[in-house]
Design a protein around this motif. Structure first.
Motif, PDB file in Angstrom:
ATOM      1  N   LEU A  83       1.299   4.147 -13.686  1.00  0.00           N
ATOM      2  CA  LEU A  83       2.253   5.238 -13.454  1.00  0.00           C
ATOM      3  C   LEU A  83       3.358   5.234 -14.517  1.00  0.00           C
ATOM      4  O   LEU A  83       3.714   6.288 -15.058  1.00  0.00           O
ATOM      5  CB  LEU A  83       2.869   5.122 -12.060  1.00  0.00           C
ATOM      6  N   TRP A  84       3.885   4.066 -14.805  1.00  0.00           N
ATOM      7  CA  TRP A  84       4.975   3.972 -15.767  1.00  0.00           C
ATOM      8  C   TRP A  84       4.519   4.349 -17.168  1.00  0.00           C
ATOM      9  O   TRP A  84       5.180   5.116 -17.872  1.00  0.00           O
ATOM     10  CB  TRP A  84       5.558   2.560 -15.745  1.00  0.00           C
ATOM     11  N   ALA A  85       3.389   3.821 -17.589  1.00  0.00           N
ATOM     12  CA  ALA A  85       2.893   4.126 -18.938  1.00  0.00           C
ATOM     13  C   ALA A  85       2.545   5.607 -19.061  1.00  0.00           C
ATOM     14  O   ALA A  85       2.822   6.218 -20.102  1.00  0.00           O
ATOM     15  CB  ALA A  85       1.685   3.251 -19.261  1.00  0.00           C
ATOM     16  N   CYS A  86       1.944   6.189 -18.030  1.00  0.00           N
ATOM     17  CA  CYS A  86       1.643   7.631 -18.067  1.00  0.00           C
ATOM     18  C   CYS A  86       2.927   8.439 -18.210  1.00  0.00           C
ATOM     19  O   CYS A  86       2.992   9.388 -18.996  1.00  0.00           O
ATOM     20  CB  CYS A  86       0.902   8.059 -16.797  1.00  0.00           C
ATOM     21  N   THR A  87       3.947   8.069 -17.458  1.00  0.00           N
ATOM     22  CA  THR A  87       5.223   8.775 -17.526  1.00  0.00           C
ATOM     23  C   THR A  87       5.820   8.672 -18.930  1.00  0.00           C
ATOM     24  O   THR A  87       6.267   9.680 -19.501  1.00  0.00           O
ATOM     25  CB  THR A  87       6.204   8.202 -16.485  1.00  0.00           C
ATOM     26  N   LEU A  88       5.836   7.483 -19.483  1.00  0.00           N
ATOM     27  CA  LEU A  88       6.392   7.304 -20.826  1.00  0.00           C
ATOM     28  C   LEU A  88       5.615   8.106 -21.862  1.00  0.00           C
ATOM     29  O   LEU A  88       6.203   8.771 -22.717  1.00  0.00           O
ATOM     30  CB  LEU A  88       6.376   5.821 -21.210  1.00  0.00           C
ATOM     31  N   LEU A  89       4.302   8.048 -21.784  1.00  0.00           N
ATOM     32  CA  LEU A  89       3.470   8.754 -22.768  1.00  0.00           C
ATOM     33  C   LEU A  89       3.587  10.268 -22.633  1.00  0.00           C
ATOM     34  O   LEU A  89       3.513  10.992 -23.631  1.00  0.00           O
ATOM     35  CB  LEU A  89       2.015   8.314 -22.624  1.00  0.00           C
ATOM     36  N   GLN A  90       3.768  10.755 -21.407  1.00  0.00           N
ATOM     37  CA  GLN A  90       3.909  12.197 -21.215  1.00  0.00           C
ATOM     38  C   GLN A  90       5.269  12.689 -21.701  1.00  0.00           C
ATOM     39  O   GLN A  90       5.387  13.815 -22.162  1.00  0.00           O
ATOM     40  CB  GLN A  90       3.727  12.554 -19.740  1.00  0.00           C
ATOM     41  N   GLN A  91       6.293  11.856 -21.592  1.00  0.00           N
ATOM     42  CA  GLN A  91       7.633  12.291 -21.977  1.00  0.00           C
ATOM     43  C   GLN A  91       7.911  12.134 -23.469  1.00  0.00           C
ATOM     44  O   GLN A  91       8.735  12.849 -24.017  1.00  0.00           O
ATOM     45  CB  GLN A  91       8.689  11.527 -21.175  1.00  0.00           C
ATOM     46  N   LEU A  92       7.220  11.195 -24.102  1.00  0.00           N
ATOM     47  CA  LEU A  92       7.444  10.969 -25.528  1.00  0.00           C
ATOM     48  C   LEU A  92       6.433  11.775 -26.322  1.00  0.00           C
ATOM     49  O   LEU A  92       5.228  11.576 -26.194  1.00  0.00           O
ATOM     50  CB  LEU A  92       7.282   9.481 -25.863  1.00  0.00           C
ATOM     51  N   PRO A  93       6.899  12.706 -27.137  1.00  0.00           N
ATOM     52  CA  PRO A  93       5.941  13.499 -27.917  1.00  0.00           C
ATOM     53  C   PRO A  93       5.170  12.614 -28.891  1.00  0.00           C
ATOM     54  O   PRO A  93       5.675  11.582 -29.349  1.00  0.00           O
ATOM     55  CB  PRO A  93       6.817  14.511 -28.645  1.00  0.00           C
ATOM     56  N   ALA A  94       3.959  13.026 -29.199  1.00  0.00           N
ATOM     57  CA  ALA A  94       3.124  12.256 -30.131  1.00  0.00           C
ATOM     58  C   ALA A  94       3.710  12.274 -31.542  1.00  0.00           C
ATOM     59  O   ALA A  94       3.531  11.331 -32.295  1.00  0.00           O
ATOM     60  CB  ALA A  94       1.698  12.802 -30.131  1.00  0.00           C
ATOM     61  N   ASP A  95       4.394  13.341 -31.868  1.00  0.00           N
ATOM     62  CA  ASP A  95       4.986  13.445 -33.206  1.00  0.00           C
ATOM     63  C   ASP A  95       6.151  14.423 -33.148  1.00  0.00           C
ATOM     64  O   ASP A  95       6.137  15.371 -32.361  1.00  0.00           O
ATOM     65  CB  ASP A  95       3.930  13.913 -34.219  1.00  0.00           C
ATOM     66  N   ASP A  96       7.142  14.187 -33.957  1.00  0.00           N
ATOM     67  CA  ASP A  96       8.306  15.065 -34.035  1.00  0.00           C
ATOM     68  C   ASP A  96       8.679  15.172 -35.509  1.00  0.00           C
ATOM     69  O   ASP A  96       8.827  14.157 -36.185  1.00  0.00           O
ATOM     70  CB  ASP A  96       9.466  14.464 -33.231  1.00  0.00           C
ATOM     71  N   PRO A  97       8.831  16.390 -36.017  1.00  0.00           N
ATOM     72  CA  PRO A  97       9.144  16.550 -37.445  1.00  0.00           C
ATOM     73  C   PRO A  97      10.485  15.933 -37.842  1.00  0.00           C
ATOM     74  O   PRO A  97      10.695  15.624 -39.015  1.00  0.00           O
ATOM     75  CB  PRO A  97       9.142  18.061 -37.667  1.00  0.00           C
ATOM     76  N   GLU A 136       0.466   3.320 -28.708  1.00  0.00           N
ATOM     77  CA  GLU A 136      -0.775   2.552 -28.672  1.00  0.00           C
ATOM     78  C   GLU A 136      -0.670   1.394 -27.678  1.00  0.00           C
ATOM     79  O   GLU A 136      -1.619   1.085 -26.965  1.00  0.00           O
ATOM     80  CB  GLU A 136      -1.134   2.031 -30.066  1.00  0.00           C
ATOM     81  N   ARG A 137       0.485   0.761 -27.632  1.00  0.00           N
ATOM     82  CA  ARG A 137       0.702  -0.347 -26.708  1.00  0.00           C
ATOM     83  C   ARG A 137       0.642   0.134 -25.255  1.00  0.00           C
ATOM     84  O   ARG A 137       0.031  -0.497 -24.404  1.00  0.00           O
ATOM     85  CB  ARG A 137       2.055  -1.006 -27.007  1.00  0.00           C
ATOM     86  N   TRP A 138       1.273   1.281 -24.986  1.00  0.00           N
ATOM     87  CA  TRP A 138       1.242   1.818 -23.622  1.00  0.00           C
ATOM     88  C   TRP A 138      -0.169   2.240 -23.227  1.00  0.00           C
ATOM     89  O   TRP A 138      -0.588   2.043 -22.089  1.00  0.00           O
ATOM     90  CB  TRP A 138       2.213   2.981 -23.489  1.00  0.00           C
ATOM     91  N   LEU A 139      -0.896   2.826 -24.155  1.00  0.00           N
ATOM     92  CA  LEU A 139      -2.293   3.185 -23.874  1.00  0.00           C
ATOM     93  C   LEU A 139      -3.120   1.930 -23.614  1.00  0.00           C
ATOM     94  O   LEU A 139      -4.007   1.926 -22.743  1.00  0.00           O
ATOM     95  CB  LEU A 139      -2.887   4.000 -25.018  1.00  0.00           C
ATOM     96  N   GLN A 140      -2.837   0.865 -24.337  1.00  0.00           N
ATOM     97  CA  GLN A 140      -3.547  -0.392 -24.111  1.00  0.00           C
ATOM     98  C   GLN A 140      -3.201  -0.973 -22.741  1.00  0.00           C
ATOM     99  O   GLN A 140      -4.054  -1.545 -22.068  1.00  0.00           O
ATOM    100  CB  GLN A 140      -3.207  -1.406 -25.221  1.00  0.00           C
ATOM    101  N   GLU A 168      -5.966  13.143 -24.741  1.00  0.00           N
ATOM    102  CA  GLU A 168      -5.006  12.184 -24.199  1.00  0.00           C
ATOM    103  C   GLU A 168      -4.089  12.811 -23.162  1.00  0.00           C
ATOM    104  O   GLU A 168      -3.853  12.239 -22.097  1.00  0.00           O
ATOM    105  CB  GLU A 168      -4.171  11.583 -25.331  1.00  0.00           C
ATOM    106  N   ALA A 169      -3.564  13.982 -23.429  1.00  0.00           N
ATOM    107  CA  ALA A 169      -2.638  14.634 -22.496  1.00  0.00           C
ATOM    108  C   ALA A 169      -3.324  14.920 -21.162  1.00  0.00           C
ATOM    109  O   ALA A 169      -2.731  14.720 -20.099  1.00  0.00           O
ATOM    110  CB  ALA A 169      -2.096  15.922 -23.106  1.00  0.00           C
ATOM    111  N   THR A 170      -4.562  15.360 -21.210  1.00  0.00           N
ATOM    112  CA  THR A 170      -5.309  15.639 -19.977  1.00  0.00           C
ATOM    113  C   THR A 170      -5.577  14.354 -19.214  1.00  0.00           C
ATOM    114  O   THR A 170      -5.435  14.309 -17.992  1.00  0.00           O
ATOM    115  CB  THR A 170      -6.641  16.345 -20.312  1.00  0.00           C
ATOM    116  N   LYS A 171      -5.955  13.306 -19.927  1.00  0.00           N
ATOM    117  CA  LYS A 171      -6.180  12.009 -19.288  1.00  0.00           C
ATOM    118  C   LYS A 171      -4.931  11.533 -18.558  1.00  0.00           C
ATOM    119  O   LYS A 171      -4.990  11.088 -17.416  1.00  0.00           O
ATOM    120  CB  LYS A 171      -6.549  10.941 -20.330  1.00  0.00           C
ATOM    121  N   LEU A 172      -3.798  11.622 -19.246  1.00  0.00           N
ATOM    122  CA  LEU A 172      -2.551  11.137 -18.653  1.00  0.00           C
ATOM    123  C   LEU A 172      -2.179  11.940 -17.420  1.00  0.00           C
ATOM    124  O   LEU A 172      -1.760  11.383 -16.401  1.00  0.00           O
ATOM    125  CB  LEU A 172      -1.423  11.185 -19.686  1.00  0.00           C
TER     126      LEU A 172
END
Length: 185
Positions: free
Chosen positions: A55-69, A84-88, A134-138
């Motif tokens: 739950l925690w890793a999903c929340t973090l990954l959903q809130q943090l964008p994959a990339d930001d200019p 990558e660490r959270w996905l692991q 990844e977004a759908t998985k999360l």
């Protein structure tokens, strides 16, 4: 006096025989049972920890964008490493839950709870291994994990209050996980 002495000897003999019999016959079974119960509760605690990790890793990954200019290359690389660490962590948690299902699921008394835990562990692991984005998985993993965590590890009044909604949400998420039928050619 001889009657009193005889009574004391019989009482002492009875106590010794009872102690020896209990020590040889009853205590080993109770110790083995205590160990099994302790292991089951430890597995449940670990299951709870892994659910919260997911739950925690999903929340973090959903809130943090994959990339930001606006990110610098250094920050981009660091955050990529964190993602990558959270996905692991999710991968490790679902692997443990899937591999150790008999240790914790079989410890609940009701068949319905056992089936719920088994269905969760199996589907969560298969979802992590799937080729979805990844977004759908999360999103799906979060939706799958939330009702399970609430039904197994919250206060009984919370479980009772959310029982029907949690079962419905879980079933709906499982339906979303099912592969779409391919049209016949």
């Amino acid at each position: 006096m001889p009657n009193t002495l005889w009574t004391l000897l019989v009482a002492a003999g009875t106590a010794v025989v009872t102690t020896i019999a209990t020590g040889l016959l009853v205590t080993p079974r109770l110790d083995a049972r205590k160990k099994r119960i302790g292991e089951a509760h430890a597995a449940r605690d670990t299951f709870s920890t892994h659910l919260m990790t997911v739950l925690w890793a999903c929340t973090l990954l959903q809130q943090l964008p994959a990339d930001d200019p606006d990110w610098t290359p250094v920050l981009r690389e660091r955050l990529k490493g964190e993602r990558e660490r959270w996905l692991q962590q999710i991968d490790d948690a679902t692997r443990w839950m899937f591999d150790h299902t008999p240790a914790y699921a079989g410890s609940w008394p009701a068949r319905q709870l056992i089936d719920f835990a088994v269905a969760y562990a199996t589907n969560a692991r298969m979802l992590v291994l799937s080729e979805r984005e990844e977004a759908t998985k999360l999103e799906l993993l979060f939706a799958l994990t939330t009702p399970v965590q609430r039904q197994f590890f919250t206060f009984w009044w919370t479980r009772a209050h959310h029982y029907s909604a949690d079962r419905r949400t879980f079933a709906e998420t499982l339906a979303r996980l099912a592969p779409e039928p391919t049209p016949a050619s």
